[in-house]
Design an enzyme around this catalytic site. Structure first.
Site, PDB file in Angstrom:
ATOM      1  N   TRP A  70      31.408  36.308  40.544  1.00 25.34           N
ATOM      2  CA  TRP A  70      32.483  36.879  41.372  1.00 25.34           C
ATOM      3  C   TRP A  70      32.076  36.953  42.826  1.00 25.34           C
ATOM      4  CZ3 TRP A  70      37.087  36.185  39.928  1.00 25.34           C
ATOM      5  CH2 TRP A  70      37.427  36.237  38.570  1.00 25.34           C
ATOM      6  N   ASP A  99      33.756  44.663  46.285  1.00 28.42           N
ATOM      7  CA  ASP A  99      34.676  44.263  45.209  1.00 28.42           C
ATOM      8  C   ASP A  99      34.320  45.084  43.969  1.00 28.42           C
ATOM      9  OD1 ASP A  99      36.063  43.165  43.129  1.00 28.42           O
ATOM     10  OD2 ASP A  99      35.163  41.154  43.287  1.00 28.42           O
ATOM     11  N   LYS A 104      40.609  45.920  34.800  1.00 28.88           N
ATOM     12  CA  LYS A 104      39.399  46.365  34.109  1.00 28.88           C
ATOM     13  C   LYS A 104      39.432  47.880  33.893  1.00 28.88           C
ATOM     14  CE  LYS A 104      38.247  42.068  35.136  1.00 28.88           C
ATOM     15  NZ  LYS A 104      37.939  41.391  36.374  1.00 28.88           N
TER      16      LYS A 104
HETATM   17  C1  PLP Z   1      38.167  40.243  37.282  1.00 31.44           C
HETATM   18  C2  PLP Z   1      37.495  40.251  38.593  1.00 31.44           C
HETATM   19  C3  PLP Z   1      38.066  39.674  39.732  1.00 31.44           C
HETATM   20  C4  PLP Z   1      39.357  38.865  39.702  1.00 31.44           C
HETATM   21  O1  PLP Z   1      40.470  39.598  39.590  1.00 31.44           O
HETATM   22  P1  PLP Z   1      41.909  38.870  39.531  1.00 31.44           P
HETATM   23  O2  PLP Z   1      42.801  40.037  39.444  1.00 31.44           O
HETATM   24  O3  PLP Z   1      41.926  37.976  38.350  1.00 31.44           O
HETATM   25  O4  PLP Z   1      42.072  38.130  40.805  1.00 31.44           O
HETATM   26  C5  PLP Z   1      37.401  39.769  40.929  1.00 31.44           C
HETATM   27  N1  PLP Z   1      36.220  40.396  41.010  1.00 31.44           N
HETATM   28  C6  PLP Z   1      35.628  40.967  39.933  1.00 31.44           C
HETATM   29  C7  PLP Z   1      34.320  41.646  40.079  1.00 31.44           C
HETATM   30  C8  PLP Z   1      36.247  40.899  38.692  1.00 31.44           C
HETATM   31  O5  PLP Z   1      35.659  41.445  37.616  1.00 31.44           O
END
Ligand code: PLP
Length: 363
Positions: free
Chosen positions: A102, A175, A199
């Site tokens: 990511w 993030d 999540k």
């Molecule tokens: C799942 C995830 C994303 C992506 O999220 P989307 O909503 O699919 O764009 C980005 N960063 C992390 C750390 C993630 O676990």
């Protein structure tokens, strides 16, 4: 039917009481005789719900008043673009910590708009175990506009226990898609915190951005309106129609978290859940973790079996035992148990019981 435990990395399970409440209210929300999905986002009921969800999130994360809370479209990856578009001009540069998939995707997206500079990375020690970079201050170029990192790498299962700062004092952008609300954080350490919802917050599509107010107002002219922090703020996250049902479910999740005792209580539970699993893996000769103890995620626990040839069997049998979605990401292989806030401790215990039995019959 036996209990089902869903270990999916995302979209992930939601708390059972939240799902039951949503089910109860599906056809008749707040006595309106319609679903929350079917009412105007400009109406009094929806606005009240939206305001309360922001207040609840502020309470949960102890968000200072100089931070904006924005509910946006486009998930985590939308923010991969929103951050550079709102914080830089063409030709600017920013620094990135690379700890996995990511992190790299964030760099890739930012590279459309700015010069990206990877300044620190995860590394393997002599035993082959992975660590996040440990330095509390990361060296960045003087001109770097921000330092971006991913506090929890969902795929590799690497988690930071600290918030690195940039040597030039630039804002730190995190993030937090797969770790937000799992433990207390000091919001003031960050310039921007963002998270895709699927999540630990609610259904996919929604993103939450927590933005220090002095960083709002610098978006490039060409920034799409729905990614513009200033417009989003001015319109109370309703510049266009927000993802209303996802927002509603996020609001229910926030209420549930407050009822559970907030993120401090969640942190205790999450640490206890993670320990049950890691302790079992560590004492076993059959299973192993490739992540060093100082960098292990409480949310995503990848593990390997003694032989990859057993993976298929493990997956068939665990599914049959009601343990869903344990297949590891293809990049890492093996298994991955995602044990976000909504996963009860009984789920982790059921998984360990299954792993013991599988080890006994295949070890
Ligand atoms: C799942 C995830 C994303 C992506 O999220 P989307 O909503 O699919 O764009 C980005 N960063 C992390 C750390 C993630 O676990």
């Amino acid at each position: 039917m036996a209990d089902i435990y869903n270990f999916c990395a995302g979209p992930a399970m939601l708390p059972a009481p939240v799902m039951r409440k949503a089910q109860q209210e599906l056809l008749d929300w707040q006595g309106l005789g319609t679903s929350v999905m079917e009412v105007s986002h400009r109406g009094k009921h929806f606005i009240e719900m939206a305001d309360k969800s922001e207040r609840d999130l502020r309470t949960l994360l102890n968000i200072p008043s100089n931070y904006k809370v924005l509910f946006m479209h486009g998930g985590g990856r939308g923010q991969f673009a929103a951050v550079p578009l709102n914080m830089t001009k063409p030709g600017d540069q920013a620094a990135f910590v690379d700890t996995g998939v990511w992190s790299k995707k964030a760099v890739e997206e930012a590279s459309r708009f700015i010069q990206t500079d990877v300044v620190a990375s995860s590394y393997q020690d002599e035993q082959g175990l992975w660590h996040v970079p440990q330095q509390s201050v990361v060296e960045v170029a003087d001109q770097a506009k921000y330092l971006h990192f991913c506090p929890n790498e969902t795929i590799e299962g690497l988690e930071f226990n600290h918030c690195p700062q940039a040597s030039n004092g630039a804002p730190v952008i995190a993030d937090m898609s797969s770790t937000i609300l799992s433990r207390p954080i000091n919001v003031s350490d960050y310039g921007i915190i963002y998270a895709g919802a699927q999540k630990n917050i609610g259904p996919s599509g929604l993103a939450v951005a927590i933005v220090r107010d002095d960083l709002v107002g610098y978006a490039r002219k060409e920034t799409p309106a729905i990614l513009n922090y200033q417009l989003t703020d001015e319109f109370d996250s309703m510049y266009n129609t927000p993802p209303t049902y996802s927002w509603y479910l996020a609001a229910l999740v926030f209420e549930w978290l407050l009822e559970q005792g907030g993120v401090a209580a969640m942190a205790q539970r999450n640490e206890a859940k993670a320990n049950i699993l890691y302790d079992y893996i560590d004492q076993s000769d059959f299973y192993r973790s490739q992540v060093a103890k100082d960098s292990r995620s409480w949310m995503n626990v990848p593990f390997q079996l003694a032989s990859d040839a057993l993976n298929a069997d493990f997956l068939v049998q665990s599914e049959a035992a009601g343990l869903r979605a344990l297949k590891g990401h293809r990049i890492v292989g093996g298994m991955r148990a995602s044990i976000y806030n909504a996963m009860p401790e009984q789920g982790v215990i059921a998984l360990v019981d299954f792993m013991k039995e599988f080890e006994r019959t295949h070890g």
